[in-house]
Write a protein that holds these residues in place. Structure first.
Motif, short mmCIF file in Angstrom:
data_model
loop_
_atom_site.label_atom_id
_atom_site.label_comp_id
_atom_site.label_asym_id
_atom_site.label_seq_id
_atom_site.Cartn_x
_atom_site.Cartn_y
_atom_site.Cartn_z
N MET A 39 0.81 -1.21 0.00
CA MET A 39 0.00 0.00 0.00
C MET A 39 0.86 1.28 0.00
N GLY A 40 2.18 1.11 -0.03
CA GLY A 40 3.07 2.27 -0.05
C GLY A 40 3.47 2.78 1.32
N MET A 41 3.12 2.04 2.37
CA MET A 41 3.47 2.45 3.73
C MET A 41 4.91 2.02 4.04
N THR A 42 5.67 2.94 4.60
CA THR A 42 7.09 2.73 4.87
C THR A 42 7.32 1.53 5.79
N LEU A 43 8.37 0.78 5.49
CA LEU A 43 8.77 -0.36 6.32
C LEU A 43 9.96 0.03 7.20
N TYR A 44 9.97 -0.54 8.40
CA TYR A 44 10.99 -0.23 9.41
C TYR A 44 11.59 -1.51 9.99
N THR A 45 12.82 -1.39 10.49
CA THR A 45 13.44 -2.44 11.31
C THR A 45 13.57 -1.92 12.73
N TYR A 46 13.74 -2.85 13.65
CA TYR A 46 13.79 -2.56 15.08
C TYR A 46 15.12 -3.08 15.63
N ASP A 49 15.38 -6.36 17.66
CA ASP A 49 15.19 -7.65 17.01
C ASP A 49 16.55 -8.30 16.78
N GLU A 50 16.52 -9.62 16.64
CA GLU A 50 17.72 -10.36 16.28
C GLU A 50 17.53 -10.87 14.87
N LYS A 51 18.62 -11.25 14.23
CA LYS A 51 18.51 -11.79 12.88
C LYS A 51 17.60 -13.02 12.91
N GLY A 52 16.51 -12.95 12.16
CA GLY A 52 15.57 -14.07 12.09
C GLY A 52 14.64 -14.19 13.28
N GLY A 108 4.40 7.06 1.91
CA GLY A 108 5.55 7.95 1.89
C GLY A 108 5.87 8.58 3.23
N ASP A 109 4.94 8.55 4.19
CA ASP A 109 5.25 9.06 5.54
C ASP A 109 6.39 8.22 6.12
N MET A 110 7.30 8.88 6.84
CA MET A 110 8.41 8.19 7.49
C MET A 110 8.54 8.67 8.93
N THR A 111 7.40 8.82 9.62
CA THR A 111 7.42 9.38 10.97
C THR A 111 8.03 8.44 12.00
N GLY A 112 8.21 7.18 11.65
CA GLY A 112 8.80 6.22 12.58
C GLY A 112 10.32 6.24 12.62
N GLU A 113 10.94 6.91 11.64
CA GLU A 113 12.40 6.96 11.58
C GLU A 113 12.96 7.54 12.87
N GLY A 114 13.82 6.75 13.55
CA GLY A 114 14.51 7.22 14.75
C GLY A 114 13.71 7.16 16.04
N VAL A 115 12.45 6.68 16.00
CA VAL A 115 11.66 6.62 17.22
C VAL A 115 12.41 5.78 18.26
N ALA A 116 12.51 6.32 19.47
CA ALA A 116 13.20 5.69 20.60
C ALA A 116 14.64 5.30 20.26
N GLY A 117 15.17 5.89 19.20
CA GLY A 117 16.52 5.56 18.76
C GLY A 117 16.67 4.13 18.27
N ALA A 118 15.55 3.44 18.05
CA ALA A 118 15.60 2.01 17.74
C ALA A 118 14.92 1.61 16.44
N TRP A 119 14.18 2.53 15.82
CA TRP A 119 13.43 2.19 14.61
C TRP A 119 14.04 2.91 13.41
N HIS A 120 14.18 2.15 12.29
CA HIS A 120 14.85 2.70 11.11
C HIS A 120 14.14 2.29 9.83
N VAL A 121 14.02 3.26 8.92
CA VAL A 121 13.44 2.99 7.61
C VAL A 121 14.30 1.95 6.89
N VAL A 122 13.66 1.03 6.20
CA VAL A 122 14.39 0.03 5.42
C VAL A 122 14.78 0.66 4.08
N ALA A 123 16.07 0.90 3.93
CA ALA A 123 16.57 1.51 2.69
C ALA A 123 16.70 0.44 1.60
N ALA A 124 16.31 0.81 0.40
CA ALA A 124 16.47 -0.10 -0.75
C ALA A 124 17.87 0.14 -1.30
N ASP A 125 18.66 -0.92 -1.29
CA ASP A 125 20.06 -0.79 -1.73
C ASP A 125 20.17 -0.49 -3.19
#
Length: 125
Positions: A39-46, A49-52, A108-125
């Motif tokens: 739907m175009g909503m930004t994805l984040y990593t935490y 989390d651990e790998k897998g 396109g909203d990216m309001t989660g970037e940097g929340v609590a210093g733990a959430w990051h936008v998933v960059a497309a390489d």
């Protein structure tokens, strides 16, 4: 008969691949190439989390919904599937589970970037 079986196998493989391709897509937002859900909503990593493995449950998951992997979904290059402790499955990028953020209201909203210093936008390489 063999050609029918091969055709059916190709159809099944194509369907599994389309499940993966429909779950996320590459987009541009703020001059950056990022990954979003279908739907175009930004994805984040935490960071916690651990790998897998997802460590985002309960209130965390209510605010950061996991990107659900549908039944029959298959891993695709950097995109893999993580099983959550409740048995549901979610997508991961480079082994890190990915989530959307409830405070992002439009594509396109990216309001989660940097929340609590733990959430990051998933960059497309």
């Amino acid at each position: 008969m063999k050609s029918i079986a091969l055709g059916f196998a190709a159809l099944l493989l194509g369907t599994a691949a389309s499940h993966a391709a429909e779950a996320w897509k590459e987009a541009e937002s703020g001059g950056k190439k990022i990954y979003t859900d279908a739907m175009g909503m930004t994805l984040y990593t935490y960071d916690k989390d651990e790998k897998g493995k997802s460590n985002c449950y309960d209130k965390c998951a209510a605010n950061w919904p996991p990107l659900k992997a549908e039944a029959g979904a298959k891993a695709d290059d950097e995109w893999t599937i993580v099983e959550r402790k409740d048995g549901t499955k979610m997508w991961a990028y480079d082994g890190k589970p990915v989530y959307t953020f409830v405070k992002d209201k439009k594509a396109g909203d990216m309001t989660g970037e940097g929340v609590a210093g733990a959430w990051h936008v998933v960059a497309a390489d």
